[in-house]
Design an enzyme around this catalytic site. Structure first.
Site, PDB file in Angstrom:
ATOM      1  N   HIS A  43       0.885  -1.066  -0.179  1.00 58.57           N
ATOM      2  CA  HIS A  43      -0.347  -0.515   0.010  1.00 58.57           C
ATOM      3  C   HIS A  43       0.757   1.358   0.045  1.00 58.57           C
ATOM      4  CE1 HIS A  43      -2.747   2.910   2.378  1.00 58.57           C
ATOM      5  NE2 HIS A  43      -3.304   2.938   1.338  1.00 58.57           N
ATOM      6  N   HIS A  66       1.815   4.675  -3.201  1.00 61.17           N
ATOM      7  CA  HIS A  66       2.041   6.211  -2.608  1.00 61.17           C
ATOM      8  C   HIS A  66       3.347   6.443  -2.809  1.00 61.17           C
ATOM      9  CE1 HIS A  66      -1.261   7.163   0.185  1.00 61.17           C
ATOM     10  NE2 HIS A  66      -1.481   5.547  -0.103  1.00 61.17           N
ATOM     11  N   HIS A  93      -4.653   1.168  -5.910  1.00 63.35           N
ATOM     12  CA  HIS A  93      -4.668   1.544  -4.722  1.00 63.35           C
ATOM     13  C   HIS A  93      -5.829   1.500  -4.217  1.00 63.35           C
ATOM     14  CE1 HIS A  93      -5.843   5.012  -1.775  1.00 63.35           C
ATOM     15  NE2 HIS A  93      -4.768   4.389  -1.760  1.00 63.35           N
ATOM     16  N   ASN A 149      -6.517  -0.672  -0.176  1.00 63.51           N
ATOM     17  CA  ASN A 149      -7.221   0.234   0.322  1.00 63.51           C
ATOM     18  C   ASN A 149      -8.598   0.602   0.998  1.00 63.51           C
ATOM     19  OD1 ASN A 149      -6.358   3.677   1.829  1.00 63.51           O
ATOM     20  ND2 ASN A 149      -8.378   4.401   0.665  1.00 63.51           N
ATOM     21  N   ILE A 173      -6.473   9.080  -0.510  1.00 64.93           N
ATOM     22  CA  ILE A 173      -6.174   8.653   0.688  1.00 64.93           C
ATOM     23  C   ILE A 173      -5.122   7.633   1.722  1.00 64.93           C
ATOM     24  CG2 ILE A 173      -8.154   7.217   0.257  1.00 64.93           C
ATOM     25  CD1 ILE A 173      -7.609   9.869   3.764  1.00 64.93           C
TER      26      ILE A 173
END
Length: 919
Positions: free
Chosen positions: A578, A583, A770, A774, A919
């Site tokens: 993740h 990110h 993602h 997530n 997020i």
């Protein structure tokens, strides 16, 4: 679509291209693009002379004869002599709520506007003035009625301005804006009306700062895309100047109003000035390779000059102004943060008078049924202790049930006890929140890649005897040959850190391997779990194998072993799959895109929605989540060594060329190339929901990207000579991923296929990958026994002192090994926030201003075709979730797999694929 074309100056008689979607497109890379766009001039607005007529030719002819002297004027002189007015419609987005200071400044600006401190605009032509060799410009024009409309409560306010231009002005290509007010404002768009070509659109979506803070004029370009080599002469210097402004000079402390994009290492996670225990190593460089993050330029700490000083919440971290959350998103995130604070506050205050561990499963259930305050029995007491005005306390009391009561996680919604079953434990490896670690067993027993001199024998302790009774009559060799053995392997990522992790207070972990068998029904079942510790001497038992239970004692041991596997899985999911892979590894590409590609560049326009909010959420993560004593350190097994573990994965296993879905599936042995199959792949686990649905989205993205790329790069030379494109890719690698820049696996960028592959991977990571990793965090992890993020005890054997207490009360021992009430409460609140969709979310297949985000009408048409395909995929996923033959997503008590369903309502929904890592 006719309306969209008319608005952009295209004739209504042009034919809409046929959009054809077909899975067979992916069998061969050489097949024609399925979004077929017929060849046509990419600059249809340009007349034969290269000048767009601002007024009609008939009018020019009537003016060509000088009625006073009888002489004929040159065409240029005649056009220069004719002045006419065009109108700008300027859309400004207001805040819904303003604080007292903002309201006061707004009133001052309204007054200042009356006396000449205005918003000033100036049109810039695509052409140069032959006399000055400078871009042709209009007169300066001010926004009208700013003061009159200053009290308007609407979210969007439309203003007008009038420009005077001559007939030789040509086509507008840019507009400059000077804000002489005190306060910044959000400029959404500008539309110019009055040119013969029709309305000219400027999608802006940017904060315009006051002249006192940023003296230079802001530059906005039309929606018409231009490669660098095609930039009109009148825009070349503006294009270069804007990029120079965005790059900055690499020095100074960044102000929150700045728009500067630059790179730095992760040297801001620790706080050595506060405590030596909060010191953290620098990530990025030869010692610990890591991707780069956005530079803030903050001063170094007093204790360590290589560490950057901290900015603690609630103070904001710097990201370029346009990367900050918009108001709706900020409100959603702030509400989640308040919820997390309150959830954390209560058990912190009550810890001294309550047992730290859960007594039984009923106590966990009480978090959803009663709410935390009611469960603890002091709802009124806690608010009376808040040092807040009574009115605020009353408001909090009214809303506390909502704030402090946890929603029931989705994992409990269909079958409360499903998480205990082995088939559900296995199902989540392919349809849960971390479906990207499962791999096919190619060698049995598995072999480690770690140095045996340091970490002991490379071979696993697993043997055929451990699993032979669970293979439906097959031998181990037969199971291997039939592709029936699979594995979750966390041995090599955890083992180097275990001595340090297990020395932490209240942390205990193994390095695990779990073997699964693929049944004839297409489901997986766990058949053995290996638990490894670092070797300490020749007589130390460092490896242990646990197999499915045969009695009560072995059942509790098996449940504890599965919990340790889930804890390993949760750590790798959060820190590697993740955080790192979506990110952190995307941030360098985003920084380089803003620094090296103009907003006019067609590839920037393509990537723009997939970069939204990522820099901001990453900055917030550095502030609160991955920082020293942050949520990740407090809530996950790896503790203060978590980010070093993430860096170890980056160094040893991250490869950009393997981040696309097909390449990743092949790397893990889950799929093999097969040109006869849809998507060109044969899945060896046929009912693999993440892969099944992911390939649908991957193929749609790939087709859309190929259509787009082939539109602007019909031959490879255009890619090789595109200075901005090449600079973007080079800087992403050589600066943003500097520690791995010499790796041989980086894809080349020489052809349209190269570019389409790179862009498809980036968009896949930002959107579908993602989302899959997530938005199920609370639905699956909100019930902590299902996926404990940390464990506090090892599993005792008969020689351990703890074994007697384990035998006498196994449930009590189980909960003493699980996260505490305090750890559970904080973890649940945080993953609830991270799993929440904001009301302003933009999902795959959506864009702001969908009909005018580009001036290329054929690409607008193609995008609507892409959006339609996303809608079709959503329906197909819904049908799959109702298919009883797909047992990993349909059946009694089985959760449907919806994490890759493209759309979603706001909130925690366990579905929805936003365009970006937001997020």
């Amino acid at each position: 679509m006719a309306l969209a074309k008319e608005l952009m100056g295209y004739p209504l008689t042009s034919k809409r291209p046929l959009l054809v979607w077909s899975a067979s497109h992916f069998k061969k890379r050489t097949q024609p693009t399925q979004f077929s766009i017929k060849p046509f001039d990419r600059r249809p607005r340009t007349s034969k002379s290269g000048v767009v007529a601002a007024i009609s030719e008939d009018l020019v002819k009537t003016l060509r004869f000088n009625t006073t002297t009888g002489d004929r004027k040159s065409e240029e002189e005649e056009k220069a002599a004719v002045k006419f007015k065009v109108r700008a419609v300027v859309t400004v987005r207001n805040k819904n709520k303003e604080d007292f200071k903002e309201t006061l400044v707004k009133h001052l600006d309204a007054f200042g506007d009356k006396i000449g401190r205005n918003i000033v605009l100036e049109l810039v032509s695509t052409e140069l003035d032959p006399k000055t060799n400078m871009p042709k410009k209009s007169n300066a024009a001010v926004l009208k009625d700013w003061s009159k409309k200053s009290k308007t409560k609407a979210e969007r306010v439309h203003y007008t301005a009038e420009f005077t231009v001559d007939a030789a002005f040509g086509s507008p290509g840019a507009i400059t804006v000077m804000n002489k007010h005190q306060k910044e404002f959000f400029l959404e768009s500008i539309t110019i009306e009055g040119f013969a070509v029709g309305p000219v659109h400027f999608p802006c979506n940017s904060w315009v700062q006051s002249q006192k803070d940023h003296p230079e004029k802001r530059i906005f370009f039309t929606n018409q895309p231009f490669l660098p080599s095609e930039t009109p002469d009148g825009l070349k210097k503006l294009r270069e100047r804007e990029l120079k402004n965005l790059r900055g000079d690499g020095s100074g402390v960044r102000k929150l109003s700045d728009r500067i994009y630059d790179f730095d290492v992760y040297n801001d996670l620790g706080n050595p000035d506060k405590s030596s225990e909060l010191s953290r190593p620098k990530l990025g460089g030869k010692e610990i390779p890591y991707p780069r993050r956005c530079r803030t330029g903050r001063h170094p700490t007093d204790t360590d000059k290589e560490a950057e000083s901290r900015v603690e919440k609630p103070l904001p971290m710097y990201v370029p102004r346009d990367e900050q959350f918009e108001e709706t998103k900020q409100k959603t995130f702030a509400a989640g943060r308040l919820k997390a604070v309150l959830h954390h506050l209560v058990p912190s205050l009550k810890a001294s008078i309550l047992a730290e561990d859960f007594a039984d499963f009923g106590e966990i259930d009480g978090l959803y049924k009663e709410g935390l305050l009611l469960k603890l029995g002091f709802q009124d007491e806690i608010f009376n202790k808040f040092p807040l005005p009574k009115a605020i306390v009353n408001t909090l009391q009214e809303s506390s049930k909502g704030l402090l009561k946890y929603d029931t996680p989705k994992i409990l919604s269909k079958d409360k006890n499903a998480w205990l079953r082995d088939d559900e434990f296995a199902r989540q490896a392919i349809a849960g929140i971390n479906p990207v670690n499962i791999e096919r067993v190619r060698t049995f027993p598995p072999v480690s890649n770690l140095d045996p001199e340091i970490y002991g024998p490379q071979h696993s302790a697993l043997t055929s005897d451990h699993i032979i009774g669970h293979l439906d009559g097959l031998s181990v060799q037969q199971a291997l040959e039939e592709n029936r053995l699979y594995m979750l392997n966390y041995h090599d990522i955890f083992l180097p850190f275990l001595d340090r992790i297990n020395a932490l207070d209240g942390r205990k972990a193994y390095a695990t391997r779990t073997i699964f068998f693929l049944t004839r029904l297409g489901t997986l079942k766990p058949v053995a779990i290996e638990l490894s510790l670092p070797p300490h001497g020749p007589n130390h038992r460092s490896k242990r194998v646990v197999t499915p239970p045969v009695d009560a004692t072995s059942n509790w041991v098996w449940q504890l072993a599965k919990a340790h596997v889930s804890s390993n899985d949760a750590g790798v999911h959060q820190l590697v799959n993740h955080w790192l892979r979506t990110h952190a590894c995307l941030e360098p590409f985003i920084l380089a895109a803003h620094r090296q590609m103009s907003a006019m560049h067609p590839i920037f326009k393509l990537l723009d929605p997939h970069m939204r909010y990522t820099l901001e959420i990453n900055a917030l993560a550095r502030q609160s989540l991955i920082s020293a004593d942050g949520v990740i350190e407090e809530g996950f097994t790896a503790g203060s060594y978590g980010m070093e573990m993430s860096a170890a994965a980056y160094k040893s296993s991250w490869r950009f060329d393997m981040e696309g879905l097909p390449a990743d599936l092949i790397r893990r042995g889950i799929a093999v190339p097969d040109p006869t199959k849809p998507h060109g792949l044969k899945l060896l686990i046929e009912d693999y929901p993440y892969a099944n649905d992911g390939l649908l989205l991957w193929s749609a993205i790939q087709t859309w990207v190929r259509t787009y790329v082939e539109r602007y790069y019909p031959n490879p030379n255009l890619i090789k000579t595109d200075s901005e494109l090449q600079s973007w890719y080079s800087e992403s690698i050589n600066v943003g991923h500097a520690d791995l820049r010499d790796a041989e696996w980086w894809p080349e960028l020489n052809t349209a296929d190269d570019l389409a592959s790179i862009l498809t991977t980036l968009i896949w990571l930002a959107s579908a990958q993602h989302a899959a990793l997530n938005f199920g965090q609370y639905p699956y992890g909100g019930y902590v026994p299902n996926r404990p993020p940390l464990m506090r005890r090892l599993i005792p054997d008969e020689s351990d002192p703890e074994y007697a207490s384990f035998i006498s009360d196994p449930e009590k021992f189980y909960f003493s090994a699980m996260p505490s009430l305090l750890q559970t409460s904080k973890f649940m609140a945080v993953v609830d926030t991270l799993s929440t969709h904001s009301p302003d979310e933009e999902y795959i297949g959506e864009r702001q201003q969908p009909s005018i985000w580009t001036g290329d009408a054929e690409i607008v048409d193609a995008f609507y075709g892409f959006a339609a395909e996303i809608g079709r995929i959503e329906k197909e996923i819904e049908e799959r979730n109702s298919d009883p033959d797909r047992r990993n997503r349909c059946g009694a008590g089985v959760l449907p797999y919806e994490l890759l369903v493209p759309s979603s309502e706001p909130g925690v929904t366990c579905r929805g694929v936003p365009n970006s890592v937001s997020i």
